[in-house]
Design an enzyme around this catalytic site. Structure first.
Site, PDB file in Angstrom:
ATOM      1  N   TYR A 282      34.526   6.712 -23.398  1.00 54.43           N
ATOM      2  CA  TYR A 282      34.385   5.562 -22.488  1.00 54.43           C
ATOM      3  C   TYR A 282      35.295   4.462 -23.006  1.00 54.43           C
ATOM      4  CZ  TYR A 282      30.284   8.452 -21.934  1.00 54.43           C
ATOM      5  OH  TYR A 282      29.465   9.534 -21.767  1.00 54.43           O
TER       6      TYR A 282
ATOM      7  N   ASP B  94      20.332  18.829 -15.751  1.00 52.50           N
ATOM      8  CA  ASP B  94      21.031  17.597 -16.155  1.00 52.50           C
ATOM      9  C   ASP B  94      22.512  17.925 -16.323  1.00 52.50           C
ATOM     10  OD1 ASP B  94      21.702  15.156 -17.208  1.00 52.50           O
ATOM     11  OD2 ASP B  94      20.527  15.360 -19.055  1.00 52.50           O
TER      12      ASP B  94
ATOM     13  N   GLU C 244      28.746  17.408 -19.142  1.00 51.21           N
ATOM     14  CA  GLU C 244      27.403  17.771 -19.609  1.00 51.21           C
ATOM     15  C   GLU C 244      26.941  19.072 -18.982  1.00 51.21           C
ATOM     16  OE1 GLU C 244      24.275  14.976 -18.511  1.00 51.21           O
ATOM     17  OE2 GLU C 244      22.982  15.802 -20.085  1.00 51.21           O
TER      18      GLU C 244
ATOM     19  N   GLU D 180      26.672  17.175 -24.143  1.00 47.60           N
ATOM     20  CA  GLU D 180      27.260  16.161 -23.271  1.00 47.60           C
ATOM     21  C   GLU D 180      28.138  15.123 -23.981  1.00 47.60           C
ATOM     22  OE1 GLU D 180      24.353  13.240 -21.770  1.00 47.60           O
ATOM     23  OE2 GLU D 180      22.774  14.572 -22.506  1.00 47.60           O
TER      24      GLU D 180
ATOM     25  N   ASP E  80      26.452  12.053 -12.937  1.00 44.01           N
ATOM     26  CA  ASP E  80      25.447  12.613 -13.845  1.00 44.01           C
ATOM     27  C   ASP E  80      24.193  12.752 -13.012  1.00 44.01           C
ATOM     28  OD1 ASP E  80      23.510  13.162 -15.727  1.00 44.01           O
ATOM     29  OD2 ASP E  80      24.186  11.664 -17.176  1.00 44.01           O
TER      30      ASP E  80
ATOM     31  N   ARG F 238      32.432  11.985 -19.063  1.00 47.57           N
ATOM     32  CA  ARG F 238      31.385  12.745 -19.771  1.00 47.57           C
ATOM     33  C   ARG F 238      31.343  14.124 -19.126  1.00 47.57           C
ATOM     34  NH1 ARG F 238      27.756   9.347 -19.591  1.00 47.57           N
ATOM     35  NH2 ARG F 238      26.415   9.904 -17.854  1.00 47.57           N
TER      36      ARG F 238
ATOM     37  N   ASP G  87       0.810  -1.222   0.000  1.00 47.25           N
ATOM     38  CA  ASP G  87       0.000   0.000   0.000  1.00 47.25           C
ATOM     39  C   ASP G  87       0.847   1.277   0.000  1.00 47.25           C
ATOM     40  OD1 ASP G  87       0.967  -0.255   2.512  1.00 47.25           O
ATOM     41  OD2 ASP G  87      -0.956  -0.010   3.546  1.00 47.25           O
TER      42      ASP G  87
ATOM     43  N   HIS H 169      24.315   3.807 -18.191  1.00 51.13           N
ATOM     44  CA  HIS H 169      23.156   3.986 -17.305  1.00 51.13           C
ATOM     45  C   HIS H 169      23.409   3.414 -15.912  1.00 51.13           C
ATOM     46  CE1 HIS H 169      20.232   4.488 -20.930  1.00 51.13           C
ATOM     47  NE2 HIS H 169      20.928   5.564 -20.670  1.00 51.13           N
TER      48      HIS H 169
ATOM     49  N   HIS I 112      14.607  14.315 -20.698  1.00 55.89           N
ATOM     50  CA  HIS I 112      14.627  14.123 -22.150  1.00 55.89           C
ATOM     51  C   HIS I 112      13.310  14.706 -22.627  1.00 55.89           C
ATOM     52  CE1 HIS I 112      17.638  10.518 -21.788  1.00 55.89           C
ATOM     53  NE2 HIS I 112      18.127  11.652 -21.397  1.00 55.89           N
TER      54      HIS I 112
ATOM     55  N   HIS J  15      20.159  16.418 -26.026  1.00 55.18           N
ATOM     56  CA  HIS J  15      18.712  16.180 -26.146  1.00 55.18           C
ATOM     57  C   HIS J  15      18.010  17.435 -25.655  1.00 55.18           C
ATOM     58  CE1 HIS J  15      18.882  15.499 -21.757  1.00 55.18           C
ATOM     59  NE2 HIS J  15      19.926  14.737 -21.991  1.00 55.18           N
TER      60      HIS J  15
ATOM     61  N   HIS K  47      27.019   7.489 -27.693  1.00 59.04           N
ATOM     62  CA  HIS K  47      25.730   8.181 -27.561  1.00 59.04           C
ATOM     63  C   HIS K  47      25.760   9.521 -28.293  1.00 59.04           C
ATOM     64  CE1 HIS K  47      27.266  10.949 -24.439  1.00 59.04           C
ATOM     65  NE2 HIS K  47      27.817   9.899 -23.835  1.00 59.04           N
TER      66      HIS K  47
HETATM   67  N1  GLY Z   1      21.033  12.045 -17.393  1.00 56.22           N
HETATM   68  C1  GLY Z   1      20.489  11.571 -18.582  1.00 56.22           C
HETATM   69  C2  GLY Z   1      21.171  12.139 -19.736  1.00 56.22           C
HETATM   70  O1  GLY Z   1      22.215  12.702 -19.620  1.00 56.22           O
HETATM   71  O2  GLY Z   1      20.658  12.118 -20.811  1.00 56.22           O
HETATM   72 MN    MN Z   2      21.548  14.496 -20.651  1.00 57.56          MN
HETATM   73 MN    MN Z   3      22.864  13.585 -17.770  1.00 55.27          MN
END
Ligand code: GLY
Ligand code: MN
Ligand code: MN
Length: 461
Positions: free
Chosen positions: A412, A274, A431, A408, A263, A429, A39, A246, A368, A361, A357
């Site tokens: 890697y 982000d 960003e 970003e 991140d 990374r 619950d 991820h 996103h 975005h 990647h």
């Molecule tokens: N944190 C998700 C991205 O960087 O797209």
């Molecule tokens: Mn991002």
């Molecule tokens: Mn991110």
């Protein structure tokens, strides 16, 4: 409290769009509450489209906008018993004053009112394939309208996706949204600063520092600054975990001599931020780490320079890939002998071994965010994909002031036979969030340093 006029203006824009399309009515539910276990529910998060048009964050609510400009809200009724257990409810009586809607009713009346609101409308607009069961509910209400056709009722003749209309509106942030996004970016930057400093402090003190310690620092800063949630599950990745795109914050130890990739961003008043930073857990980059870091930073600088009005959404990505590919050849991650020139590395897609990647975005209410990545009204044209197969593509979106996107790039490096050992298990990374302005872009997240020297200075203090 935000003035209801912000939301009223957006609802009026929707009504005008419906009218321009021949008239009709838009129907929009908010998000359901979601059970976590037995619950207990997950923390409630409203539907972004619904919130965009109402500023109303309670569950069990619906908005109906007609092309005549009338907005009707259905919401939970006042209920002393439930309010004692679960908290305040606005209720339909107070809703018009608080939210600026023309009418409000109890959501208990949903099945009775919807057929009335749908009758004699030319078209119905609702978010397609977004709320499971909505289509079935609408079919039921439309069936009731049809049953009254002999009494003179007219049933809507067409259905349209409301997302398309709202996505385009949400892509361009208004002044109210920009204010919140700036503040969300500031809070997240402070949280990153705090996490970096904690990492260095704990390691200097010889403590057993773990990824979750830094996640706790992030959450602490988000909440103490008034942000309601993380905008997405925070990534705190020590050492080789940074090569898992991820990865979630776990319990791996932070080690002096290794990098840590964070991140993370808060959600403030319904808007995301982000940020990614990659920093030496103990406060000093090793030469190999610094070499790769500076390549990623240069890639980000090139992408930032390509983020301005008139450029296309893909341009920052292409600018970043060029710098990264050159860096891969310079460092021996890829060899000229096997992979050729930068142009060859890009054409063959060989760079994807280390950069798999895209460089950004849209960002807004959703991390996103919604919005068409291709230019509306353009025809698809045939291009070749990375494997040489023909694909139909539309030209990428032209950047305009008011759009918000992330920048970003990353590298890697997983261990591999032909991969120089000095770079094994380094994941980087960087960003930031960018608002496209009249002349270029404004970075919303630079409250946390990004130059390697500045990061070392921050962590030494
Ligand atoms: N944190 C998700 C991205 O960087 O797209
Ligand atoms: Mn991002
Ligand atoms: Mn991110």
């Amino acid at each position: 409290m935000t003035s209801p006029s912000v939301y009223a203006r957006r609802r009026a824009a929707v009504a005008r769009a419906l009218k321009a399309a021949g008239g009709g009515v838009a129907v929009l539910p908010t998000a359901p509450e979601r059970p976590r276990n037995r619950d207990s529910d997950f923390p409630y998060r409203h539907d972004s489209y619904f919130y965009y048009l109402t500023g109303f964050a309670e569950p069990e609510a619906w908005l109906v906008i007609s092309s005549t400009g009338q907005s009707t809200l259905l919401c939970r009724p006042k209920d002393l018993e439930r309010e004692i257990w679960d908290g305040f409810r606005l209720g339909p009586k107070a809703a018009p004053g608080a939210l600026g809607v023309e009418a409000a009713h109890s959501v208990a009346q949903l099945d009775k009112l919807m057929p009335q609101l749908l009758a004699n409308q030319k078209a119905v607009w609702f978010p397609f394939a977004t709320h499971p069961g909505l289509e079935t509910q609408l079919d039921g209400w439309l069936g009731q309208v049809r049953a009254r056709v002999r009494m003179g009722a007219e049933c809507p003749q067409s259905q349209h996706d409301l997302c398309k209309l709202l996505d385009e509106m949400r892509l361009f942030k208004d002044a109210h949204e920009v204010r919140i996004l700036r503040r969300a970016g500031e809070i997240s930057a402070r949280a990153h600063v705090r996490a970096m400093q904690t990492s260095a402090m704990m390691l200097r003190a010889g403590q057993d520092a773990r990824e979750y310690h830094l996640e706790a620092e992030l959450l602490h800063e988000f909440r103490r600054q008034g942000a309601q949630f993380p905008a997405y599950t925070s990534i705190v990745a020590a050492g080789s975990n940074a090569c898992v795109l991820h990865y979630r914050a776990g319990d791996a130890p932070l080690k002096a001599g290794e990098l840590c990739l964070i991140d993370a961003g808060c959600e403030l008043d319904g808007y995301a931020s982000d940020i990614t930073r990659s920093f030496p857990a103990g406060g000093r980059f090793s030469p190999a780490q610094r070499t790769l870091y500076d390549i990623v930073l240069d890639a980000q600088k090139a992408a930032i320079a390509a983020t301005r009005p008139g450029k296309r959404f893909n341009d920052p990505h292409e600018a970043a890939v060029k710098v990264l590919a050159q860096g891969m050849l310079d460092t021996g991650l890829l060899t000229k002998k096997k992979h050729g020139s930068v142009a060859d590395v890009i054409a063959s897609g060989a760079y994807r071994q280390f950069y798999m990647h895209r460089t950004g975005h849209w960002m807004g209410m959703d991390v996103h965010d919604c919005g068409d990545y291709t230019e509306p009204g353009t025809k698809p044209r045939q291009e070749l994909d990375a494997t040489g197969q023909p694909v139909m593509r539309r030209p990428s979106r032209v950047l305009r002031p008011g759009m918000v996107l992330t920048i970003e790039p990353g590298l890697y490096v997983r261990p591999g036979k032909d991969v120089p050992k000095a770079f094994w298990n380094i994941g980087i990374r960087i960003e930031d969030d960018a608002l496209v302005t009249a002349k270029g872009c404004e970075l919303l997240t630079r409250g946390v340093p990004v130059e390697a020297d500045a990061i070392e200075a921050l962590m030494a203090g």
